[in-house]
Design a protein around this motif. Structure first.
Motif, PDB file in Angstrom:
ATOM      1  N   VAL A   1      -6.945  -5.540   6.041  1.00 33.36           N
ATOM      2  CA  VAL A   1      -5.876  -4.898   5.277  1.00 33.36           C
ATOM      3  C   VAL A   1      -5.305  -3.795   6.150  1.00 33.36           C
ATOM      4  N   ALA A   2      -3.985  -3.843   6.396  1.00 33.17           N
ATOM      5  CA  ALA A   2      -3.306  -2.829   7.204  1.00 33.17           C
ATOM      6  C   ALA A   2      -2.558  -1.878   6.270  1.00 33.17           C
ATOM      7  N   VAL A   3      -2.800  -0.589   6.422  1.00 34.55           N
ATOM      8  CA  VAL A   3      -2.147   0.407   5.571  1.00 34.55           C
ATOM      9  C   VAL A   3      -1.307   1.329   6.448  1.00 34.55           C
ATOM     10  N   GLY A   4      -0.036   1.452   6.123  1.00 31.27           N
ATOM     11  CA  GLY A   4       0.837   2.346   6.875  1.00 31.27           C
ATOM     12  C   GLY A   4       0.332   3.766   6.824  1.00 31.27           C
ATOM     13  N   ASN A   5       0.468   4.496   7.923  1.00 28.40           N
ATOM     14  CA  ASN A   5      -0.142   5.823   8.007  1.00 28.40           C
ATOM     15  C   ASN A   5       0.803   6.945   7.613  1.00 28.40           C
TER      16      ASN A   5
ATOM     17  N   ILE B   1       4.330  -3.871   9.412  1.00 31.54           N
ATOM     18  CA  ILE B   1       3.033  -3.206   9.537  1.00 31.54           C
ATOM     19  C   ILE B   1       1.928  -4.233   9.758  1.00 31.54           C
ATOM     20  N   ALA B   2       1.981  -5.338   9.011  1.00 29.57           N
ATOM     21  CA  ALA B   2       0.979  -6.390   9.187  1.00 29.57           C
ATOM     22  C   ALA B   2       1.039  -6.984  10.584  1.00 29.57           C
TER      23      ALA B   2
ATOM     24  N   PRO C   1     -12.007  -5.137   7.172  1.00 24.72           N
ATOM     25  CA  PRO C   1     -11.637  -3.763   7.552  1.00 24.72           C
ATOM     26  C   PRO C   1     -10.297  -3.344   6.942  1.00 24.72           C
ATOM     27  N   CYS C   2     -10.225  -2.086   6.578  1.00 19.58           N
ATOM     28  CA  CYS C   2      -8.964  -1.481   6.137  1.00 19.58           C
ATOM     29  C   CYS C   2      -8.501  -0.576   7.269  1.00 19.58           C
ATOM     30  N   VAL C   3      -7.375  -0.915   7.884  1.00 19.39           N
ATOM     31  CA  VAL C   3      -6.985  -0.278   9.141  1.00 19.39           C
ATOM     32  C   VAL C   3      -5.671   0.490   8.978  1.00 19.39           C
TER      33      VAL C   3
END
Length: 789
Positions: A385-389, A448-449, A413-415
């Motif tokens: 899971v990619a989360v924008g920062n 983002i992905a 992972p959550c990145v």
């Protein structure tokens, strides 16, 4: 035929000068020049023509290209100047020799100055009034006569020379111009200013009593020879904003006596005083102003190059960041008022589903959000899971992690993924072509992905200046910046290689020899005909000829195609050689690829012939061992502390792990997961002394840091990466600490790029985005804070 009538020769070979200057073999330089003239690209020459160039790398080849361009321009200008002076009948053998020996454009223009058509000056007016003979008398330092007596004969009211003083003043004007037009004098002054002058800075009257971000320069002085790039560019910005005034100063006594000696003033002679006055006038009125401009221009170019090099290095590290790989990814673009945009993409980057969830609109909305995420996770089973920062990113990360654990997906992972430039991509023509029916925010989540899957493939779609790793990118020469960044992108893309059957048009456009228009044709051909089965099929695309194929083929990959070599960096022109190796071993080519024990049996010397030498064979054997090997590092997600999500959570002496997001001349900015990057000053990067931060850190590096100071009002975080004991204010080895440079001293505002989605202090433009109203009271934040480990 007289010297002035001699024909100007046009033949010019820059190779010997380049070889001598760069200390390279003339044959190698000539090979590079020839290949460039034939249309070969730098990546192709560096990778597939090592035999011809002696193994020169991309940096050396680009330097040859730059020097060749400069020398050709210099030669063209030299030819024009020789022709112009010749047409005036003033080209003497001595002058011609000096012009031909001029090594820089500045020297050339100095020699041309006396013969250059000019506007009416005080000297030309004096000549019109008939005062040149008197000027000749002063210039020759005649040992007989007297200035007042000799000047009296030139008094003529009709010619506007009313008295003796006017006559002498006009004659001195002529002499002053002669002094100022001497190439040797101008060179001396320019070099002296560059070595010994200082840049003096102060505030303008309008801002004298006002507090500004440039107050560190209110009373400032630094030698021109040593002022850092970032400091000069900051001062330039202050000047452009009307806050600062700066001037380049040099005491006249440092250089004026040398000029007087060059002019030939003979003390004690009748006209020595007049020539001395003329020389001093020339220095102050004619030479110093133009020299100050020249030095400022050179200083600006020097600073621009340094800033551009910093940007280029950071961009290279970012583009070559470790890819997560072709696996399914769920991306979440955090949002509060408008919700979090979720996008699920498959291993090829194709959109599978998208949803919007709301996490700060109450418990009911949060539960609905959990349900939506559970359905997405259960249906598509993403590998990460990619989360924008951006703002709200850390809270969203924690929410997702808790959900993953609850769902038995702890291994997923959550990145956090950088959002820098995501909004620029979302509104771009490229994004509209890819997803014409999707909202901008959904496009941003997809980006983002894909950034997690392959940073290089996604970031090439964005103008490099919007990515947020630069230093004063809007203050430097834009053509220089654009050219350098294009070179970096081209270099990175071709170094990694491109999968022909999945690459986007923007990515293909960066492959050597292809370009934007041809890249679109390749994608259209692929959509119409299906996947390419082998590299040779590329020649069927309209517009792809033998030359384009030669340049591009080695950098394109086809995995699972008809020829196993198509998945490697072995160029098609060397396929027969590899087939011969396989035949000699008695195995098919497919069996040879990737088999180290078989490759060890190959004797390279057996195959050295013609244009195939040790460089080529070494590259081929390396590729056969690890075909299509990705030169980038293995992916490893950053580890931020769950109890640190905002600046308010930071305390002095707190130890954290962060990711370097930007490296400048004065230090490194580090993302520690609080929406605002912290600065590790160059003096705090390591226990030993370093002049250049790039010696110890690169963009993307993991870095353990300790908090020194948190300024909530100005949104600034000061960090240290030193191993010194906690609370120790002293520097390494017991030395007193180096003072931290004020935030805007030599830096200017942290943000410099166009306003984009990532407004969190990452070099993107404007001030860091404030927290949205009501954030500290929303139920989602309370939920998260109550669940701190």
């Amino acid at each position: 035929m007289t010297a002035s009538e001699a024909p100007v020769e046009n033949a010019f070979d820059p190779v010997p000068a380049i070889a001598e200057e760069l200390k390279l073999a003339p044959a190698a330089v000539r090979a590079v020049v020839k290949l460039l003239e034939e249309g070969a690209t730098v990546p192709f020459i560096a990778r597939y023509r090592k035999e011809a160039t002696g193994g020169l790398d991309e940096v050396q080849i680009r330097t040859i290209e730059e020097r060749r361009t400069y020398l050709l321009e210099l030669h063209e200008r030299r030819t024009a100047i020789l022709s112009e002076i010749s047409s005036q009948g003033k080209l003497t053998p001595e002058l011609k020799k000096k012009i031909e020996a001029a090594a820089t454009k500045a020297e050339l223009e100095d020699l041309y100055l006396p013969y250059k058509p000019k506007r009416r000056t005080r000297a030309t007016i004096a000549k019109e009034r008939g005062l040149e003979p008197l000027a000749n008398l002063i210039w020759s330092q005649a040992r007989e006569g007297h200035p007042l007596v000799n000047a009296a004969t030139y008094v003529d009211a009709a010619k506007e020379v009313p008295d003796v003083q006017a006559a002498l003043a006009g004659a001195r004007d002529i002499c002053a111009e002669r002094v100022a037009e001497q190439a040797e004098v101008r060179k001396l002054v320019r070099e002296t200013f560059a070595q010994h002058a200082s840049l003096s800075v102060g505030k303008t009257k309008d801002y004298a009593d006002k507090t500004t971000k440039f107050d560190a320069y209110a009373k400032f002085e630094e030698p021109v020879s040593s002022i850092p790039s970032h400091r000069f560019l900051a001062i330039r910005r202050g000047e452009n904003e009307g806050v600062l005034r700066a001037s380049i100063e040099l005491a006249a006594e440092v250089v004026l006596p040398k000029i007087e000696r060059m002019v030939g003033i003979v003390q004690g002679t009748p006209f020595a005083g007049e020539l001395t006055q003329a020389t001093q006038d020339a220095y102050k009125r004619l030479i110093v102003p133009s020299t100050q401009v020249d030095v400022r221009v050179e200083l600006k170019l020097r600073s621009d190059r340094a800033a551009v090099d910093v940007f280029a290095q950071n961009l290279r590290e970012l583009l070559l960041g470790a890819p997560f790989g072709p696996r399914t990814v769920l991306a979440i673009d955090p949002g509060q008022r408008t919700g979090c945009k979720c996008a699920m993409v498959d291993s090829t980057g194709k959109l599978l589903a998208h949803e919007t969830i709301y996490l700060v609109q109450g418990a009911e909305a949060t539960e609905r959000g959990k349900k939506v995420l559970r359905e997405l996770l259960g249906k598509h089973r993403p590998s990460a899971v990619a989360v924008g920062n951006g703002t709200h990113g850390r809270e969203t990360e924690l929410f997702v992690r808790e959900l993953l654990v609850a769902e038995g997906l702890k291994e997923v992972p959550c990145v956090p993924v950088s959002e820098a430039g995501a909004s620029v991509y979302s509104a771009s023509d490229v994004a509209r072509e890819e997803f014409p029916d999707l909202d901008l925010t959904v496009r941003g989540a997809i980006s983002i992905a894909r950034r997690l899957q392959d940073p290089l493939a996604e970031l090439v779609k964005i103008d490099p200046k919007s990515i947020g790793v630069g230093q004063y990118q809007h203050d430097v020469l834009q053509t220089l910046l654009a050219r350098k960044l294009d070179e970096v992108v081209e270099s990175c893309v071709n170094r990694v290689g491109v999968e022909l059957n999945t690459a986007s048009a923007p990515l293909l456009a960066r492959v050597a020899g292809i370009g934007a228009s041809l890249a679109k044709k390749i994608v259209e051909f692929r959509h119409a005909r299906g996947a390419f089965k082998d590299r040779r099929a590329l020649l069927e695309v309209p517009g792809v000829g033998p030359r384009t194929f030669e340049q591009a083929a080695g950098f394109l990959r086809i995995h699972g195609g008809d020829n196993p070599l198509d998945a490697s960096a072995v160029h098609p022109e060397r396929y027969p050689l590899v087939e011969r190796m396989a035949t000699d071993l008695g195995v098919p080519v497919g069996t040879l690829v990737g088999k180290g024990d078989l490759i060890d049996k190959i004797d390279p010397k057996r195959y050295q012939e013609g244009d195939v030498g040790s460089f080529t064979l070494q590259d081929i054997l390396s590729e056969l061992r690890k075909p299509g090997r990705d030169p980038r590092a293995t992916f490893e997600p950053p580890k931020f502390r769950d109890d640190v999500r905002t600046m308010e959570d930071l305390k002095p002496d707190m130890e954290l792990e962060g990711v370097v997001t930007n490296v400048t001349a004065f230090g490194a900015f580090v993302d520690i997961g609080v929406h605002q990057d912290g600065l590790v000053h160059v003096s705090k990067l390591t226990d030993r002394y370093v002049k250049d931060p790039n010696e110890v850190v690169k963009v993307g590096d993991k870095l353990k840091v300790r908090v020194l100071e948190v300024d909530l009002v100005r949104k600034r975080i000061s960090l240290t990466a030193r191993k010194e004991a906690s609370g120790n204010a002293g520097g390494a080895h017991g030395k007193p600490p180096q003072p931290q440079q004020p935030r805007n001293q030599g830096q200017g505002p942290r943000n410099q790029g166009p306003q984009g989605k990532n407004d969190r202090g990452r070099g993107q433009g404007g001030a860091p985005r404030p927290q949205e109203k009501g954030f500290t009271n929303n139920p989602f934040e309370k939920l998260l804070r109550n669940n701190k480990p």
